[in-house]
Design an enzyme around this catalytic site. Structure first.
Site, PDB file in Angstrom:
ATOM      1  N   ASP A  12       0.826  -1.222   0.000  1.00 22.95           N
ATOM      2  CA  ASP A  12       0.000   0.000   0.000  1.00 22.95           C
ATOM      3  C   ASP A  12       0.852   1.260   0.000  1.00 22.95           C
ATOM      4  OD1 ASP A  12      -2.522  -1.206   0.044  1.00 22.95           O
ATOM      5  OD2 ASP A  12      -2.531  -1.373   2.225  1.00 22.95           O
ATOM      6  N   ARG A  91      -0.133   4.458  16.766  1.00 22.90           N
ATOM      7  CA  ARG A  91      -0.385   5.372  15.637  1.00 22.90           C
ATOM      8  C   ARG A  91      -0.121   6.847  15.931  1.00 22.90           C
ATOM      9  NH1 ARG A  91       0.515   1.949  11.710  1.00 22.90           N
ATOM     10  NH2 ARG A  91      -1.186   0.526  11.243  1.00 22.90           N
ATOM     11  N   ASP A 120      -7.154   3.361  11.622  1.00 17.58           N
ATOM     12  CA  ASP A 120      -5.838   4.002  11.588  1.00 17.58           C
ATOM     13  C   ASP A 120      -5.845   5.354  10.877  1.00 17.58           C
ATOM     14  OD1 ASP A 120      -4.655   2.057  13.118  1.00 17.58           O
ATOM     15  OD2 ASP A 120      -4.149   0.797  11.399  1.00 17.58           O
ATOM     16  N   SER A 169      -3.186  -9.026   6.365  1.00 17.31           N
ATOM     17  CA  SER A 169      -2.627  -7.723   6.694  1.00 17.31           C
ATOM     18  C   SER A 169      -2.128  -7.792   8.133  1.00 17.31           C
ATOM     19  CB  SER A 169      -3.720  -6.660   6.550  1.00 17.31           C
ATOM     20  OG  SER A 169      -3.310  -5.486   7.197  1.00 17.31           O
TER      21      SER A 169
HETATM   22  N1  ARG Z   1      -8.091  -3.603  14.725  1.00 15.10           N
HETATM   23  C1  ARG Z   1      -6.945  -3.013  15.341  1.00 15.10           C
HETATM   24  C2  ARG Z   1      -7.152  -1.554  15.546  1.00 15.10           C
HETATM   25  O1  ARG Z   1      -7.966  -0.959  14.930  1.00 15.10           O
HETATM   26  C3  ARG Z   1      -5.651  -3.319  14.627  1.00 15.10           C
HETATM   27  C4  ARG Z   1      -5.529  -2.868  13.221  1.00 15.10           C
HETATM   28  C5  ARG Z   1      -4.223  -3.328  12.683  1.00 15.10           C
HETATM   29  N2  ARG Z   1      -4.036  -3.098  11.293  1.00 15.10           N
HETATM   30  C6  ARG Z   1      -3.666  -4.040  10.401  1.00 15.10           C
HETATM   31  N3  ARG Z   1      -3.504  -3.667   9.183  1.00 15.10           N
HETATM   32  N4  ARG Z   1      -3.487  -5.288  10.724  1.00 15.10           N
HETATM   33  O2  ARG Z   1      -6.464  -0.972  16.355  1.00 15.10           O
END
Ligand code: ARG
Length: 390
Positions: A12, A91, A120, A169
Protein backbone atom coordinates in the site's frame (compact mmCIF):
# COMPACT_ATOMS: atom_id res chain seq x y z
CA UNK A 1 5.79 20.52 -3.99
CA UNK A 2 6.95 18.21 -1.27
CA UNK A 3 5.09 15.45 0.56
CA UNK A 4 6.12 13.33 3.54
CA UNK A 5 4.73 9.79 3.52
CA UNK A 6 4.31 7.62 6.60
CA UNK A 7 5.96 4.48 5.28
CA UNK A 8 5.86 0.81 6.32
CA UNK A 9 7.52 -0.62 3.22
CA UNK A 10 4.46 -2.71 2.33
CA UNK A 11 2.52 -2.74 -0.91
CA UNK A 12 0.00 0.00 0.00
CA UNK A 13 2.52 2.59 1.09
CA UNK A 14 4.98 1.73 -1.66
CA UNK A 15 2.50 2.30 -4.50
CA UNK A 16 1.72 5.61 -2.83
CA UNK A 17 5.18 6.88 -3.84
CA UNK A 18 4.62 7.02 -7.64
CA UNK A 19 0.93 7.82 -7.12
CA UNK A 20 1.77 10.95 -5.15
CA UNK A 21 3.76 12.16 -8.14
CA UNK A 22 1.49 11.04 -10.97
CA UNK A 23 -1.92 11.67 -9.52
CA UNK A 24 -1.26 14.43 -7.00
CA UNK A 25 1.51 16.36 -8.71
CA UNK A 26 4.18 16.26 -6.03
CA UNK A 27 7.75 16.34 -7.29
CA UNK A 28 9.40 15.20 -4.07
CA UNK A 29 8.28 12.26 -1.93
CA UNK A 30 9.99 11.71 1.42
CA UNK A 31 9.33 8.42 3.24
CA UNK A 32 9.43 8.08 7.04
CA UNK A 33 9.55 4.73 8.82
CA UNK A 34 9.12 4.79 12.58
CA UNK A 35 10.62 1.97 14.62
CA UNK A 36 8.27 1.04 17.47
CA UNK A 37 9.68 -2.41 18.05
CA UNK A 38 8.38 -4.20 14.96
CA UNK A 39 10.78 -6.91 13.69
CA UNK A 40 14.15 -5.40 12.79
CA UNK A 41 13.94 -7.01 9.35
CA UNK A 42 10.74 -5.02 8.65
CA UNK A 43 12.43 -1.75 9.59
CA UNK A 44 15.44 -2.63 7.45
CA UNK A 45 13.29 -3.61 4.51
CA UNK A 46 11.29 -0.39 4.75
CA UNK A 47 14.53 1.57 4.83
CA UNK A 48 15.88 -0.19 1.75
CA UNK A 49 12.67 0.26 -0.18
CA UNK A 50 12.25 3.88 0.92
CA UNK A 51 15.77 4.68 -0.26
CA UNK A 52 15.15 2.88 -3.54
CA UNK A 53 11.76 4.25 -4.51
CA UNK A 54 11.46 7.65 -2.76
CA UNK A 55 13.53 10.81 -3.11
CA UNK A 56 14.63 10.74 0.49
CA UNK A 57 14.08 8.42 3.45
CA UNK A 58 14.12 8.73 7.23
CA UNK A 59 14.12 5.92 9.79
CA UNK A 60 13.20 7.17 13.25
CA UNK A 61 13.83 5.13 16.38
CA UNK A 62 10.82 5.70 18.68
CA UNK A 63 11.13 2.50 20.71
CA UNK A 64 11.81 4.23 24.01
CA UNK A 65 8.99 6.74 23.42
CA UNK A 66 6.68 3.81 22.74
CA UNK A 67 7.70 2.13 26.00
CA UNK A 68 6.67 5.28 27.87
CA UNK A 69 3.24 5.12 26.21
CA UNK A 70 3.02 1.44 27.14
CA UNK A 71 3.70 2.28 30.78
CA UNK A 72 0.60 4.51 30.69
CA UNK A 73 -1.31 1.62 29.15
CA UNK A 74 -0.20 -0.84 31.84
CA UNK A 75 -1.27 1.57 34.59
CA UNK A 76 -4.65 1.87 32.84
CA UNK A 77 -4.96 -1.91 32.17
CA UNK A 78 -5.68 -0.70 28.64
CA UNK A 79 -8.09 -2.92 26.75
CA UNK A 80 -10.89 -2.07 24.33
CA UNK A 81 -13.61 -4.75 24.15
CA UNK A 82 -10.92 -7.24 25.17
CA UNK A 83 -8.34 -6.06 22.62
CA UNK A 84 -5.04 -5.02 24.19
CA UNK A 85 -4.49 -1.67 22.52
CA UNK A 86 -1.33 -2.12 20.46
CA UNK A 87 -1.76 -0.57 17.03
CA UNK A 88 -4.07 2.07 18.46
CA UNK A 89 -1.49 3.37 20.91
CA UNK A 90 1.32 3.31 18.35
CA UNK A 91 -0.39 5.37 15.64
CA UNK A 92 -0.39 8.82 17.29
CA UNK A 93 3.27 8.35 18.22
CA UNK A 94 4.17 7.41 14.64
CA UNK A 95 2.19 10.43 13.45
CA UNK A 96 4.06 12.77 15.81
CA UNK A 97 7.39 11.54 14.45
CA UNK A 98 6.21 11.97 10.87
CA UNK A 99 5.11 15.51 11.69
CA UNK A 100 8.58 16.30 13.05
CA UNK A 101 10.10 15.33 9.70
CA UNK A 102 7.41 17.20 7.76
CA UNK A 103 8.17 20.38 9.73
CA UNK A 104 11.91 19.98 9.29
CA UNK A 105 11.50 19.37 5.55
CA UNK A 106 8.99 22.18 5.17
CA UNK A 107 6.60 19.77 3.47
CA UNK A 108 3.38 20.89 1.81
CA UNK A 109 1.43 17.81 2.88
CA UNK A 110 1.56 14.50 4.73
CA UNK A 111 0.39 11.23 3.18
CA UNK A 112 -0.55 7.85 4.64
CA UNK A 113 -1.55 4.50 3.15
CA UNK A 114 -4.62 3.72 5.27
CA UNK A 115 -7.88 2.61 3.76
CA UNK A 116 -11.19 4.30 4.43
CA UNK A 117 -12.53 1.33 6.37
CA UNK A 118 -10.34 1.16 9.42
CA UNK A 119 -9.40 3.14 12.50
CA UNK A 120 -5.84 4.00 11.59
CA UNK A 121 -6.81 6.79 9.18
CA UNK A 122 -8.51 8.56 12.12
CA UNK A 123 -5.62 8.08 14.51
CA UNK A 124 -3.05 9.39 12.03
CA UNK A 125 -5.03 12.29 10.68
CA UNK A 126 -6.05 13.68 14.02
CA UNK A 127 -2.36 14.34 14.67
CA UNK A 128 -1.47 15.52 11.15
CA UNK A 129 -4.38 17.95 11.13
CA UNK A 130 -3.55 19.20 14.61
CA UNK A 131 -0.30 20.61 13.20
CA UNK A 132 -2.13 22.13 10.25
CA UNK A 133 -0.91 19.75 7.57
CA UNK A 134 -2.90 18.94 4.47
CA UNK A 135 -3.56 15.17 4.41
CA UNK A 136 -3.42 12.90 1.37
CA UNK A 137 -4.66 9.31 1.60
CA UNK A 138 -4.27 7.81 -1.90
CA UNK A 139 -5.50 4.30 -1.07
CA UNK A 140 -8.71 5.68 0.41
CA UNK A 141 -9.06 8.52 -2.07
CA UNK A 142 -8.66 6.38 -5.19
CA UNK A 143 -10.54 3.41 -3.74
CA UNK A 144 -7.63 1.12 -4.60
CA UNK A 145 -7.84 -2.65 -4.57
CA UNK A 146 -4.97 -4.97 -3.96
CA UNK A 147 -5.10 -6.33 -7.50
CA UNK A 148 -4.90 -2.85 -8.98
CA UNK A 149 -1.99 -2.01 -6.68
CA UNK A 150 -0.05 -5.10 -7.75
CA UNK A 151 -0.53 -4.25 -11.42
CA UNK A 152 0.42 -0.62 -10.86
CA UNK A 153 3.50 -1.62 -8.85
CA UNK A 154 4.69 -3.88 -11.66
CA UNK A 155 4.28 -1.11 -14.23
CA UNK A 156 6.41 1.16 -12.06
CA UNK A 157 9.21 -1.33 -11.49
CA UNK A 158 8.31 -1.87 -7.85
CA UNK A 159 8.85 -5.41 -6.67
CA UNK A 160 5.84 -6.82 -4.89
CA UNK A 161 6.37 -9.00 -1.84
CA UNK A 162 5.04 -12.50 -2.61
CA UNK A 163 1.36 -11.94 -1.92
CA UNK A 164 0.32 -15.60 -2.04
CA UNK A 165 2.55 -16.26 0.97
CA UNK A 166 1.23 -13.22 2.80
CA UNK A 167 -2.53 -13.36 2.44
CA UNK A 168 -3.08 -11.31 5.62
CA UNK A 169 -2.63 -7.72 6.69
CA UNK A 170 -0.20 -7.75 9.59
CA UNK A 171 0.62 -4.93 11.96
CA UNK A 172 3.38 -5.46 14.50
CA UNK A 173 5.00 -3.48 17.25
CA UNK A 174 6.70 -4.22 20.55
CA UNK A 175 3.37 -4.80 22.29
CA UNK A 176 1.29 -6.82 19.86
CA UNK A 177 0.87 -8.44 16.50
CA UNK A 178 -2.41 -8.03 14.64
CA UNK A 179 -3.50 -10.32 11.83
CA UNK A 180 -6.49 -9.44 9.70
CA UNK A 181 -7.95 -9.79 6.22
CA UNK A 182 -8.11 -12.64 3.72
CA UNK A 183 -9.98 -15.70 4.89
CA UNK A 184 -10.08 -14.36 8.45
CA UNK A 185 -12.74 -11.90 7.31
CA UNK A 186 -15.24 -14.73 7.57
CA UNK A 187 -15.96 -14.91 11.31
CA UNK A 188 -17.10 -18.52 10.98
CA UNK A 189 -13.70 -19.54 9.60
CA UNK A 190 -11.34 -21.16 12.14
CA UNK A 191 -7.85 -19.74 11.55
CA UNK A 192 -4.99 -22.10 10.75
CA UNK A 193 -2.16 -22.33 13.28
CA UNK A 194 0.23 -20.58 10.90
CA UNK A 195 -1.34 -17.14 11.33
CA UNK A 196 0.47 -17.05 14.69
CA UNK A 197 4.15 -16.21 14.88
CA UNK A 198 4.76 -15.01 18.42
CA UNK A 199 2.90 -17.74 20.30
CA UNK A 200 3.13 -21.53 20.36
CA UNK A 201 -0.16 -23.35 20.20
CA UNK A 202 -1.11 -24.30 23.77
CA UNK A 203 -1.05 -28.02 22.85
CA UNK A 204 2.57 -27.74 21.77
CA UNK A 205 3.65 -25.60 24.72
CA UNK A 206 6.00 -27.18 27.33
CA UNK A 207 4.51 -29.88 29.57
CA UNK A 208 6.09 -28.21 32.59
CA UNK A 209 4.62 -24.97 33.96
CA UNK A 210 6.88 -21.96 34.44
CA UNK A 211 6.76 -19.64 37.43
CA UNK A 212 7.67 -16.00 36.86
CA UNK A 213 7.85 -12.99 39.16
CA UNK A 214 7.18 -9.41 38.06
CA UNK A 215 7.99 -6.44 40.22
CA UNK A 216 6.21 -3.08 39.90
CA UNK A 217 7.07 0.40 41.14
CA UNK A 218 4.22 2.90 41.03
CA UNK A 219 2.36 0.77 38.50
CA UNK A 220 5.35 0.37 36.19
CA UNK A 221 7.06 -3.03 35.74
CA UNK A 222 10.73 -2.80 36.72
CA UNK A 223 12.03 -6.34 37.25
CA UNK A 224 11.58 -9.89 36.03
CA UNK A 225 12.54 -12.76 38.33
CA UNK A 226 14.38 -10.31 40.62
CA UNK A 227 16.47 -8.90 37.78
CA UNK A 228 15.91 -5.20 37.15
CA UNK A 229 15.64 -4.18 33.52
CA UNK A 230 14.29 -1.45 31.26
CA UNK A 231 10.82 -1.66 29.77
CA UNK A 232 11.94 -2.57 26.27
CA UNK A 233 14.01 -5.53 27.41
CA UNK A 234 11.39 -6.66 29.90
CA UNK A 235 8.60 -6.65 27.31
CA UNK A 236 10.75 -8.48 24.77
CA UNK A 237 11.65 -11.15 27.33
CA UNK A 238 8.03 -11.60 28.36
CA UNK A 239 6.94 -11.92 24.75
CA UNK A 240 9.43 -14.73 24.42
CA UNK A 241 8.50 -16.52 27.67
CA UNK A 242 4.75 -16.07 27.30
CA UNK A 243 4.87 -16.96 23.61
CA UNK A 244 6.63 -20.21 24.42
CA UNK A 245 3.77 -21.14 26.75
CA UNK A 246 1.08 -20.15 24.27
CA UNK A 247 -0.06 -17.21 26.40
CA UNK A 248 -1.65 -14.13 24.80
CA UNK A 249 -3.83 -14.99 21.83
CA UNK A 250 -7.09 -13.23 21.00
CA UNK A 251 -9.66 -14.07 18.34
CA UNK A 252 -12.51 -11.58 18.55
CA UNK A 253 -15.19 -9.48 16.93
CA UNK A 254 -14.32 -5.83 17.38
CA UNK A 255 -16.43 -2.69 16.87
CA UNK A 256 -14.44 -0.26 14.77
CA UNK A 257 -14.91 3.46 15.21
CA UNK A 258 -16.93 3.73 12.01
CA UNK A 259 -19.34 1.11 13.32
CA UNK A 260 -18.11 -1.78 11.20
CA UNK A 261 -17.72 -5.02 13.07
CA UNK A 262 -14.44 -6.73 12.23
CA UNK A 263 -12.94 -10.12 12.99
CA UNK A 264 -9.53 -9.62 14.55
CA UNK A 265 -6.73 -11.91 15.61
CA UNK A 266 -3.96 -10.78 17.92
CA UNK A 267 -0.87 -12.05 19.72
CA UNK A 268 0.38 -10.22 22.80
CA UNK A 269 2.13 -12.45 25.37
CA UNK A 270 3.89 -9.70 27.36
CA UNK A 271 0.74 -7.59 27.42
CA UNK A 272 -1.31 -10.45 28.87
CA UNK A 273 1.32 -11.22 31.49
CA UNK A 274 1.83 -7.61 32.56
CA UNK A 275 -1.83 -6.64 32.68
CA UNK A 276 -2.72 -9.83 34.59
CA UNK A 277 0.04 -9.12 37.11
CA UNK A 278 -0.79 -5.43 37.38
CA UNK A 279 -4.49 -6.05 37.98
CA UNK A 280 -3.65 -8.60 40.63
CA UNK A 281 -1.39 -6.20 42.49
CA UNK A 282 -3.97 -3.42 42.29
CA UNK A 283 -6.49 -5.69 44.00
CA UNK A 284 -4.12 -5.95 46.93
CA UNK A 285 -3.41 -2.24 47.36
CA UNK A 286 -6.35 -0.23 46.05
CA UNK A 287 -9.51 0.18 48.05
CA UNK A 288 -12.75 -1.43 46.95
CA UNK A 289 -14.08 1.96 45.87
CA UNK A 290 -10.95 2.92 44.02
CA UNK A 291 -11.07 -0.37 42.10
CA UNK A 292 -14.68 0.13 41.16
CA UNK A 293 -14.23 3.72 40.06
CA UNK A 294 -10.99 3.00 38.20
CA UNK A 295 -12.83 0.51 36.01
CA UNK A 296 -14.93 3.33 34.57
CA UNK A 297 -11.84 5.44 34.12
CA UNK A 298 -10.08 2.57 32.34
CA UNK A 299 -13.03 2.11 30.02
CA UNK A 300 -12.97 5.81 29.04
CA UNK A 301 -9.19 5.76 28.72
CA UNK A 302 -9.29 2.76 26.39
CA UNK A 303 -12.00 4.28 24.24
CA UNK A 304 -10.05 7.51 23.79
CA UNK A 305 -6.97 5.52 22.77
CA UNK A 306 -8.92 3.26 20.42
CA UNK A 307 -10.59 6.25 18.77
CA UNK A 308 -7.27 8.08 18.40
CA UNK A 309 -8.46 10.91 20.63
CA UNK A 310 -5.51 11.16 23.00
CA UNK A 311 -5.26 14.88 22.27
CA UNK A 312 -8.55 15.39 24.11
CA UNK A 313 -7.91 17.06 27.48
CA UNK A 314 -9.89 14.23 29.08
CA UNK A 315 -6.97 11.91 28.30
CA UNK A 316 -4.65 13.99 30.50
CA UNK A 317 -7.29 14.22 33.21
CA UNK A 318 -7.74 10.44 33.28
CA UNK A 319 -3.99 9.85 33.33
CA UNK A 320 -3.68 12.23 36.28
CA UNK A 321 -6.27 10.21 38.21
CA UNK A 322 -4.63 6.94 37.23
CA UNK A 323 -1.16 8.17 38.24
CA UNK A 324 -2.49 9.16 41.64
CA UNK A 325 -3.84 5.64 42.21
CA UNK A 326 -0.56 4.12 41.07
CA UNK A 327 1.49 5.78 43.82
CA UNK A 328 0.89 2.67 45.92
CA UNK A 329 1.02 0.04 43.18
CA UNK A 330 4.45 -1.15 44.22
CA UNK A 331 5.23 -4.77 44.95
CA UNK A 332 5.48 -8.10 43.17
CA UNK A 333 3.29 -10.80 41.67
CA UNK A 334 4.18 -14.41 40.88
CA UNK A 335 2.37 -16.15 38.08
CA UNK A 336 2.23 -19.63 36.67
CA UNK A 337 2.28 -20.03 32.89
CA UNK A 338 1.05 -23.30 31.51
CA UNK A 339 -0.28 -24.28 28.08
CA UNK A 340 -1.91 -20.97 27.21
CA UNK A 341 -3.03 -20.12 30.73
CA UNK A 342 -1.66 -17.61 33.18
CA UNK A 343 -2.61 -17.68 36.83
CA UNK A 344 -1.36 -15.39 39.59
CA UNK A 345 -0.28 -17.54 42.52
CA UNK A 346 1.33 -15.09 44.98
CA UNK A 347 1.63 -11.35 45.52
CA UNK A 348 3.15 -8.88 47.98
CA UNK A 349 3.15 -5.14 48.62
CA UNK A 350 4.24 -2.93 51.46
CA UNK A 351 1.08 -0.91 50.70
CA UNK A 352 -1.33 -3.85 50.89
CA UNK A 353 -4.72 -2.94 52.38
CA UNK A 354 -4.68 -6.40 53.79
CA UNK A 355 -4.59 -7.65 57.35
CA UNK A 356 -3.91 -11.31 57.80
CA UNK A 357 -4.55 -10.88 61.48
CA UNK A 358 -8.06 -9.54 60.91
CA UNK A 359 -9.16 -11.86 58.13
CA UNK A 360 -7.66 -15.10 59.42
CA UNK A 361 -9.86 -17.99 60.54
CA UNK A 362 -7.24 -18.71 63.14
CA UNK A 363 -7.13 -15.57 65.28
CA UNK A 364 -9.44 -13.84 67.67
CA UNK A 365 -8.26 -10.35 66.70
CA UNK A 366 -11.77 -9.27 65.78
CA UNK A 367 -14.64 -9.40 68.23
CA UNK A 368 -17.01 -11.19 65.87
CA UNK A 369 -20.01 -10.35 67.98
CA UNK A 370 -19.71 -6.71 66.79
CA UNK A 371 -20.83 -7.90 63.37
CA UNK A 372 -24.23 -8.85 64.76
CA UNK A 373 -25.47 -5.25 64.75
CA UNK A 374 -24.19 -4.83 61.22
CA UNK A 375 -26.04 -7.94 60.13
CA UNK A 376 -29.27 -6.69 61.73
CA UNK A 377 -29.36 -3.66 59.44
CA UNK A 378 -27.80 -5.22 56.39
CA UNK A 379 -30.47 -5.77 53.70
CA UNK A 380 -33.12 -3.93 55.69
CA UNK A 381 -34.83 -2.38 52.68
CA UNK A 382 -34.96 -5.67 50.82
CA UNK A 383 -36.59 -7.30 53.80
CA UNK A 384 -39.11 -4.50 54.01
CA UNK A 385 -39.88 -4.96 50.35
CA UNK A 386 -40.35 -8.69 50.82
CA UNK A 387 -42.34 -8.00 53.99
CA UNK A 388 -40.39 -10.52 55.93
CA UNK A 389 -39.29 -9.28 59.35
CA UNK A 390 -37.16 -10.91 61.93
N1 ARG B 1 -8.09 -3.60 14.73
C1 ARG B 1 -6.95 -3.01 15.34
C2 ARG B 1 -7.15 -1.55 15.55
O1 ARG B 1 -7.97 -0.96 14.93
C3 ARG B 1 -5.65 -3.32 14.63
C4 ARG B 1 -5.53 -2.87 13.22
C5 ARG B 1 -4.22 -3.33 12.68
N2 ARG B 1 -4.04 -3.10 11.29
C6 ARG B 1 -3.67 -4.04 10.40
N3 ARG B 1 -3.50 -3.67 9.18
N4 ARG B 1 -3.49 -5.29 10.72
O2 ARG B 1 -6.46 -0.97 16.35
Amino acid sequence: MKVVLSYSGGLDTTVCIPLLKEKYGFNEVITVTVDIGQPESDVKQAEERGKKYADKHYTIDAREDFVLELFKLIKANGEYEGYVLGTALARPLIAEKVVEVAKKENADAIAHGCTGKGNDQLRFENVFRQYGFKVIAPVRDLNLTREWEIEYAKQHGIDVPATKEKPYSIDENLWSRSIEGGKLEDPSFTPPEDIYEWTASPEKAPDEPELIKIEFEKGVPVALNDKRMGGFELINKLNEIGGRHGVGRTDMIEDRVLGLKARENYEHPAATILITAHRDLEKLVLSRRELKFKKFVEEEWAELVYYGLTNDPLYDDLNAFIDKTQERVTGWVKMRLFKGSIIPVARHSEFALYSEELVSFDTGAINQRLAEGFAAFHGLQGRLFRRLFQ
